[in-house]
Design an enzyme around this catalytic site. Structure first.
Site, PDB file in Angstrom:
ATOM      1  N   HIS A  13      -5.828 -10.384 -10.652  1.00  0.00           N
ATOM      2  CA  HIS A  13      -4.397 -10.568 -10.420  1.00  0.00           C
ATOM      3  C   HIS A  13      -4.056 -11.387  -9.184  1.00  0.00           C
ATOM      4  CE1 HIS A  13      -5.019  -7.430  -7.413  1.00  0.00           C
ATOM      5  NE2 HIS A  13      -3.864  -7.785  -6.896  1.00  0.00           N
TER       6      HIS A  13
HETATM    7  C1  UD1 Z   1       1.310  -7.670  -5.172  1.00  0.00           C
HETATM    8  C2  UD1 Z   1       0.798  -7.989  -3.784  1.00  0.00           C
HETATM    9  C3  UD1 Z   1      -0.729  -8.019  -3.797  1.00  0.00           C
HETATM   10  C4  UD1 Z   1      -1.307  -6.741  -4.362  1.00  0.00           C
HETATM   11  C5  UD1 Z   1      -0.673  -6.445  -5.714  1.00  0.00           C
HETATM   12  C6  UD1 Z   1      -1.130  -5.100  -6.205  1.00  0.00           C
HETATM   13  C7  UD1 Z   1       2.147  -9.495  -2.384  1.00  0.00           C
HETATM   14  C8  UD1 Z   1       2.244 -10.868  -1.838  1.00  0.00           C
HETATM   15  N1  UD1 Z   1       1.230  -9.325  -3.354  1.00  0.00           N
HETATM   16  O1  UD1 Z   1       0.919  -8.719  -6.024  1.00  0.00           O
HETATM   17  O2  UD1 Z   1      -1.207  -8.185  -2.471  1.00  0.00           O
HETATM   18  O3  UD1 Z   1      -2.694  -6.914  -4.510  1.00  0.00           O
HETATM   19  O4  UD1 Z   1       0.757  -6.430  -5.603  1.00  0.00           O
HETATM   20  O5  UD1 Z   1      -1.116  -4.992  -7.585  1.00  0.00           O
HETATM   21  O6  UD1 Z   1       2.852  -8.615  -1.973  1.00  0.00           O
HETATM   22  N2  UD1 Z   1       5.404  -7.388 -12.377  1.00  0.00           N
HETATM   23  C9  UD1 Z   1       5.808  -6.562 -13.387  1.00  0.00           C
HETATM   24  N3  UD1 Z   1       5.932  -5.230 -13.130  1.00  0.00           N
HETATM   25  C10 UD1 Z   1       5.681  -4.700 -11.922  1.00  0.00           C
HETATM   26  C11 UD1 Z   1       5.260  -5.549 -10.893  1.00  0.00           C
HETATM   27  C12 UD1 Z   1       5.112  -6.881 -11.116  1.00  0.00           C
HETATM   28  O7  UD1 Z   1       6.057  -7.009 -14.500  1.00  0.00           O
HETATM   29  O8  UD1 Z   1       5.824  -3.480 -11.756  1.00  0.00           O
HETATM   30  C13 UD1 Z   1       5.250  -8.841 -12.622  1.00  0.00           C
HETATM   31  C14 UD1 Z   1       6.539  -9.610 -12.360  1.00  0.00           C
HETATM   32  O9  UD1 Z   1       6.610 -10.650 -13.250  1.00  0.00           O
HETATM   33  C15 UD1 Z   1       6.309 -10.154 -10.959  1.00  0.00           C
HETATM   34  C16 UD1 Z   1       4.795 -10.421 -10.967  1.00  0.00           C
HETATM   35  O10 UD1 Z   1       4.259  -9.368 -11.763  1.00  0.00           O
HETATM   36  O11 UD1 Z   1       7.045 -11.303 -10.729  1.00  0.00           O
HETATM   37  C17 UD1 Z   1       4.149 -10.398  -9.610  1.00  0.00           C
HETATM   38  O12 UD1 Z   1       4.488  -9.203  -8.909  1.00  0.00           O
HETATM   39  P1  UD1 Z   1       4.508  -9.199  -7.292  1.00  0.00           P
HETATM   40  O13 UD1 Z   1       4.822  -7.847  -6.804  1.00  0.00           O
HETATM   41  O14 UD1 Z   1       5.313 -10.335  -6.780  1.00  0.00           O
HETATM   42  O15 UD1 Z   1       3.021  -9.568  -6.906  1.00  0.00           O
HETATM   43  P2  UD1 Z   1       1.660  -8.950  -7.419  1.00  0.00           P
HETATM   44  O16 UD1 Z   1       0.905 -10.029  -8.102  1.00  0.00           O
HETATM   45  O17 UD1 Z   1       1.888  -7.676  -8.125  1.00  0.00           O
HETATM   46  N1  UDP Z   2      -5.863   0.613 -10.442  1.00  0.00           N
HETATM   47  C1  UDP Z   2      -5.318   1.518 -11.345  1.00  0.00           C
HETATM   48  N2  UDP Z   2      -5.096   1.108 -12.637  1.00  0.00           N
HETATM   49  C2  UDP Z   2      -5.410  -0.151 -13.060  1.00  0.00           C
HETATM   50  C3  UDP Z   2      -5.974  -1.063 -12.132  1.00  0.00           C
HETATM   51  C4  UDP Z   2      -6.184  -0.658 -10.826  1.00  0.00           C
HETATM   52  O1  UDP Z   2      -5.058   2.665 -10.998  1.00  0.00           O
HETATM   53  O2  UDP Z   2      -5.186  -0.451 -14.241  1.00  0.00           O
HETATM   54  C5  UDP Z   2      -6.024   1.033  -9.035  1.00  0.00           C
HETATM   55  C6  UDP Z   2      -7.399   0.886  -8.435  1.00  0.00           C
HETATM   56  O3  UDP Z   2      -8.162   2.052  -8.601  1.00  0.00           O
HETATM   57  C7  UDP Z   2      -7.118   0.601  -6.966  1.00  0.00           C
HETATM   58  C8  UDP Z   2      -5.763  -0.062  -6.983  1.00  0.00           C
HETATM   59  O4  UDP Z   2      -5.204   0.162  -8.263  1.00  0.00           O
HETATM   60  O5  UDP Z   2      -6.973   1.812  -6.234  1.00  0.00           O
HETATM   61  C9  UDP Z   2      -5.924  -1.529  -6.716  1.00  0.00           C
HETATM   62  O6  UDP Z   2      -4.731  -2.178  -6.968  1.00  0.00           O
HETATM   63  P1  UDP Z   2      -4.680  -3.748  -7.126  1.00  0.00           P
HETATM   64  O7  UDP Z   2      -6.000  -4.276  -7.560  1.00  0.00           O
HETATM   65  O8  UDP Z   2      -3.493  -4.031  -7.986  1.00  0.00           O
HETATM   66  O9  UDP Z   2      -4.289  -4.236  -5.674  1.00  0.00           O
HETATM   67  P2  UDP Z   2      -5.154  -4.670  -4.403  1.00  0.00           P
HETATM   68  O10 UDP Z   2      -6.030  -3.542  -4.031  1.00  0.00           O
HETATM   69  O11 UDP Z   2      -5.896  -5.915  -4.779  1.00  0.00           O
HETATM   70  O12 UDP Z   2      -4.109  -4.972  -3.390  1.00  0.00           O
END
Ligand code: UD1
Ligand code: UDP
Length: 367
Positions: free
Chosen positions: A206
């Site tokens: 992601h």
């Molecule tokens: C964010 C964090 C990243 C973290 C990740 C955890 C920043 C810059 N990035 O990235 O560091 O690793 O969360 O998963 O803060 N969306 C949904 N539903 C949701 C959330 C997101 O559909 O509940 C979709 C939306 O289209 C949104 C896109 O995902 O625009 C990206 O979401 P966003 O929170 O901006 O960044 P992440 O890629 O989730």
């Molecule tokens: N995780 C989860 N369900 C999923 C994928 C990840 O519960 O389908 C958990 C995972 O165990 C870890 C956390 O989400 O604790 C990591 O989140 P993510 O990879 O989105 O973010 P990052 O750690 O890269 O910021």
């Protein structure tokens, strides 16, 4: 009595990693306010974790919704400031490196409210990553910096941050140790997906600098298509959106070697990590969880850099880049040499990070 501190949440990993601290404060009858910015809003990215990890009801949900990074930041700062002006907390606790974290640190410092950074001092030195900007600025605005490892603490000292630095371990190890027993009882995911132990690789991708690039996303699909074991892929919404936008969805969802599923809750994910043969990921938290004594899985990190060098040094994680030939060579090499599971201790602590953190919060008189 000071006002209670505010714990700020925004995304899936922040809930998972803050939950042990919230639980520890609850066990010590220390009040706190719980604020969720709404950066993650889908049920399977937010609500499920609040429920499984037994978080108390939210005091505020800011509902910032979708948007560009700057829109997200601006809405978070606006909402947080309004909340803090009405009811100033003794301190603001933020965890990790998301836009929510940066917004919490900025709105706290502008109001002279101390900021506590949980998981301070991580650096990838890769400025393509939004997380690298967020964590650096947050560290320099924080009064109390809770570093998971000695290496993180050294980084902070070398950068001359102004706040107090302590090494606590990472609360994600607390989360793994506390939640695995209940996960093993409650999760039905192995039966539901008809999976046997050690019969699959578990993958997640992601990171913006990876999956927003059609070439890199296509590289990852190529890796999953040719993995020595079928790949189970609980797919982040950002990646689903991009796969559709880049015309890669059909290839991803119809491959015989890839099973795409929706993101799963923490209990299911813990069980999937425990039972897989190996992990392919660009996640930050999963690089830490693979080292937990009750998981211990080899983790191939599909990135050019990592801020979790400790996992690499302990042989749990291997940084394999984003090109399909390099990734597959590393995976096949490990697989053909007997697919050994690393033996060492977790470099991210002993599961007592939350206890240490709360003691430090009490000592600083934030709660
Ligand atoms: C964010 C964090 C990243 C973290 C990740 C955890 C920043 C810059 N990035 O990235 O560091 O690793 O969360 O998963 O803060 N969306 C949904 N539903 C949701 C959330 C997101 O559909 O509940 C979709 C939306 O289209 C949104 C896109 O995902 O625009 C990206 O979401 P966003 O929170 O901006 O960044 P992440 O890629 O989730
Ligand atoms: N995780 C989860 N369900 C999923 C994928 C990840 O519960 O389908 C958990 C995972 O165990 C870890 C956390 O989400 O604790 C990591 O989140 P993510 O990879 O989105 O973010 P990052 O750690 O890269 O910021």
């Amino acid at each position: 009595m000071p006002n209670p501190p505010a714990i700020i949440l925004g995304t899936r990993p922040e809930i998972i990693k803050m939950a042990p601290i919230a639980t520890e404060m609850g066990n010590r009858n220390l009040p706190f306010h719980l604020i969720h910015t709404g950066q993650h809003y889908s049920r399977n990215m937010s609500e499920i974790f609040l429920r499984e990890l037994a978080m108390p009801p939210l005091d505020r949900f800011l509902d910032i919704g979708k948007g560009t990074p700057s829109q997200q930041l601006a809405r978070c700062i606006f909402g947080l400031e309004k909340t803090f002006l009405k009811d100033p907390p003794s301190a603001i606790l933020v965890e990790g490196d998301t836009n929510t974290v940066l917004a919490g640190a900025l709105s706290g410092s502008k109001l002279n409210i101390p900021v506590v950074h949980v998981e301070a001092g991580l650096r990838s030195y890769d400025l393509r990553m939004p997380e690298e900007h967020n964590r650096k600025v947050t560290d320099h605005l924080s009064s109390l910096l809770l570093a998971p490892t000695k290496n993180n603490a050294r980084t902070l000292r070398d950068e001359h941050v102004h706040g107090k630095i302590h090494v606590t371990g990472n609360t994600v190890i607390d989360a793994c140790l506390r939640n695995m027993p209940v996960a093993l009882k409650k999760s039905r995911i192995m039966d539901d997906l008809d999976l046997a132990q050690d019969s699959y690789a578990l993958a997640t991708v992601h990171r913006a600098e990876n999956v927003d690039d059609p070439k890199v996303l296509s590289n990852f699909i190529e890796v999953f298509e040719h993995s020595p074991q079928p790949v189970l892929l609980p797919l982040h919404p950002r990646t689903v959106k991009n796969a559709r936008r880049f015309g890669l969805w059909k290839r991803l969802s119809t491959s015989n070697n890839i099973k795409v599923i929706d993101p799963v809750g923490y209990w299911d994910f813990l069980v999937l990590m425990k039972n897989c043969s190996f992990i392919l990921t660009d996640s930050g938290g999963i690089q830490e969880e693979c080292t937990s004594p009750n998981i211990r899985r080899k983790c191939f990190v599909l990135r050019k850099s990592t801020e979790r060098q400790e996992a690499v040094e302990a042989n749990f994680a291997e940084l394999v880049g984003v090109r399909p030939d390099g990734i597959l060579k590393a995976v096949r090499n490990w697989w053909e040499k007997g697919a050994r599971v690393p033996k060492g201790k977790s470099p991210f602590g002993d599961g007592k990070a939350a206890e240490k953190s709360v003691k430090l919060l009490q000592k600083a008189r934030y709660c």
